[in-house]
Design an enzyme around this catalytic site. Structure first.
Site: not given
Ligand code: ATP
Ligand code: MG
Length: 548
Positions: A38, A263, A273
């Protein structure tokens, strides 16, 4: 050329095993993955894990991997984030087949919503956010049906069209799936599929005032794009049920399958983020790309290499086990990567003047020093020995310290690649701080004596430099587990020192990363304009030496 994709089973991670099996059984005849960020912040090293997984699975099995911007919440998204994400993925060395935006599918996603309504599997709810939450129940109490749940299909279609046309204001109506308010899985208790938001979208501008939620848009985008294996992190385990429910009920051509892996959690870091943006807003760091941040841009600015990050992702592996990875592991990856090809030189980070009294004022001796102990092709550096040199403050002690193998008043030490010297006197300034150390060099040094060795720079070779020494942003290993992570900010996360590097560095355009002997790996930030001062980030010390 097609790669040979038969691999020894025991070496495969669980996702490779699934993909291998699916190809063998012909459940899928081709492999397609996607990295779906995102664009609401900069990518962090956790995302690097996901990027590595999605792109390498596709590459290993002759498939494709696309980049998809999951842009369904325009309130938090921006073009700046989109551009940074693209350049981060490229910098890591991955090539996407295509770029998609979920927003490109808004029309199709809307049609899918209409299909669900027509099947009496979705309805427009007029409860407000708080009421919806209350009606949803808890883990121990079942949910309650909304009074709007039994509207007719025609009523729901009319209301949904009204939502789309801007008739309702934000929060006045939403579209919900009609599943089961008594389900043991809260996610299945009539989840919201669409909400109203009057905000200009960075891609679709003012075309839409209703936006699909992640759970609704993600599975549809996966299916429309032709994804076969939709890889995400474990927190989406329960959403899988909804993912499958939606796809089953909208009859799209492709049925991707979701798989979850753990994760990345990294010691002394937060990988979210939302939380990282708090550090930026509160100006605890200089921005998303501050070299202390665990973001890909931060690591890049610090001096990390794409290879070191990819190696790290490979080493941590892919499982379903939740755990914290030691920061040491990441640091060892960059050390290993830089070890082979980084020139060595001496630099003084925290200088103190040292005068060798039994050398004449104009004496100069050129000493040839290898740039790399094991790689002679890197050539030799010419350094100067002269009467006045600089050593590091931490390498001198006025008083005896047992086990201290550096310079002590009255004792000897070896200058790396050069003389053995003995400290005979010191001069202090009016604040009682040592201003200079006076030494004599040993004309007949006792070679058998085990002297310590310290690094140094001749005043003749010294070029002014600013050193940025980075330490973890947090003082605790697991800041994420604390109630308020802001209470554990490391006040020593950035220490700035003014010292000297060998002036040969200013002429060397081939390298921007150096190993400063006994100190660590440093990255020339090239941020200086007038060429009177060089700036170096400490990427990593030679041994774990953080200040917390
Ligand atoms: P954040 O909590 O940092 O915003 P998010 O999962 O909301 O992370 P996205 O932009 O939706 O962020 O993530 C894109 C991809 O990266 C998704 O498939 C998510 O599962 C993966 N991802 C995010 N954080 C991690 C992590 N700490 N380890 C492994 N994969 C991750
Ligand atoms: Mg997200």
């Amino acid at each position: 050329m097609k790669k040979n994709i038969s691999k020894k089973k025991s070496y495969l991670n669980f996702i490779q095993k699934i993909v291998s099996k699916d190809l063998k059984s012909k459940k899928f005849t081709r492999i397609q993955t996607r990295f779906p960020p995102e664009p609401n912040g900069f990518l962090h090293i956790g995302h690097a894990k996901s990027i590595y997984l999605n792109f390498s699975i596709a590459a290993e099995y002759n498939g494709i991997c696309n980049l998809r911007f999951d842009d369904t919440n325009p309130k938090k998204e921006s073009i700046e984030y989109i551009n940074t994400i693209k350049s981060n993925v490229k910098w890591l060395g991955f090539k996407w087949e295509k770029i998609f935006f979920t927003s490109q599918n808004f029309e199709k996603i809307y049609e899918c919503a209409i299909i669900l309504i027509k099947k009496n599997l979705a309805y427009v709810d007029r409860l407000n956010k708080e009421e919806i939450k209350k009606y949803r129940g808890t883990l121990t109490t079942p949910g309650k049906n909304s009074p709007f749940r039994n509207q007719t299909i025609e009523e729901n279609i009319a209301l949904f069209k009204k939502m789309k046309s801007g008739y309702f204001s934000e929060g006045e109506a939403c579209l919900r799936a009609k599943i089961n308010m008594q389900s043991p899985l809260i996610i299945m208790r009539d989840p919201v599929l669409y909400r109203i938001m009057f905000i200009k979208h960075h891609q679709t501008k003012k075309k839409w005032c209703i936006y699909p939620l992640y759970d609704f848009s993600h599975c549809i985008s996966d299916s429309l794009e032709g994804v076969t294996h939709s890889l995400c992190t474990l927190e989406f385990q329960e959403n899988k049920m909804l993912y499958e429910w939606i796809l089953k009920n909208i009859n799209l051509k492709n049925t991707p399958i979701q798989y979850e892996y753990s994760r990345l959690n990294l010691e002394y870091s937060i990988l979210s983020k939302r939380k990282l943006s708090i550090l930026v807003q509160k100006k605890i760091v200089s921005g998303w790309d501050d070299p202390r941040m665990p973001t890909i841009s931060g690591l890049k600015n610090r001096g990390y290499t794409p290879n070191s990050i990819k190696e790290f992702c490979k080493k941590i592996g892919f499982t379903k086990k939740e755990h914290y990875i030691e920061l040491d592991l990441l640091e060892n990856c960059i050390r290993n990567d830089l070890e082979k090809n980084t020139p060595r030189t001496m630099a003084i980070i925290d200088p103190i003047k040292l005068i060798i009294t039994n050398i004449s004022k104009n004496y100069e001796e050129k000493i040839l020093v290898p740039y790399h102990p094991k790689n002679s092709s890197m050539g030799m550096n010419k350094i100067t020995l002269s009467k006045e040199i600089y050593i590091d403050k931490s390498d001198f002690s006025e008083t005896y310290i047992p086990g201290y193998k550096r310079l002590i008043l009255g004792k000897t030490v070896k200058l790396r690649y050069s003389l053995i010297i003995k400290a005979i006197a010191i001069k202090k300034d009016k604040n009682e701080k040592i201003d200079s150390i006076f030494c004599t060099y040993e004309k007949k040094p006792n070679m058998k004596k085990n002297n310590g060795i310290i690094h140094w720079i001749s005043k003749k070779d010294a070029f002014p430099a600013k050193f940025f020494l980075y330490n973890p942003i947090f003082t605790v290993k697991f800041p994420d587990l604390k109630k308020d992570f802001l209470n554990y900010i490391n006040k020593k996360s950035l220490i700035v020192k003014n010292g000297f590097v060998n002036n040969n560095i200013t002429k060397n355009e081939k390298f921007n990363t150096y190993q400063f002997e006994r100190e660590g790996y440093f990255y020339n930030t090239n941020k200086t304009t007038n060429n009177k001062l060089l700036m170096f980030n400490r990427i990593v010390s030679l041994k774990n030496k953080w200040k917390l």
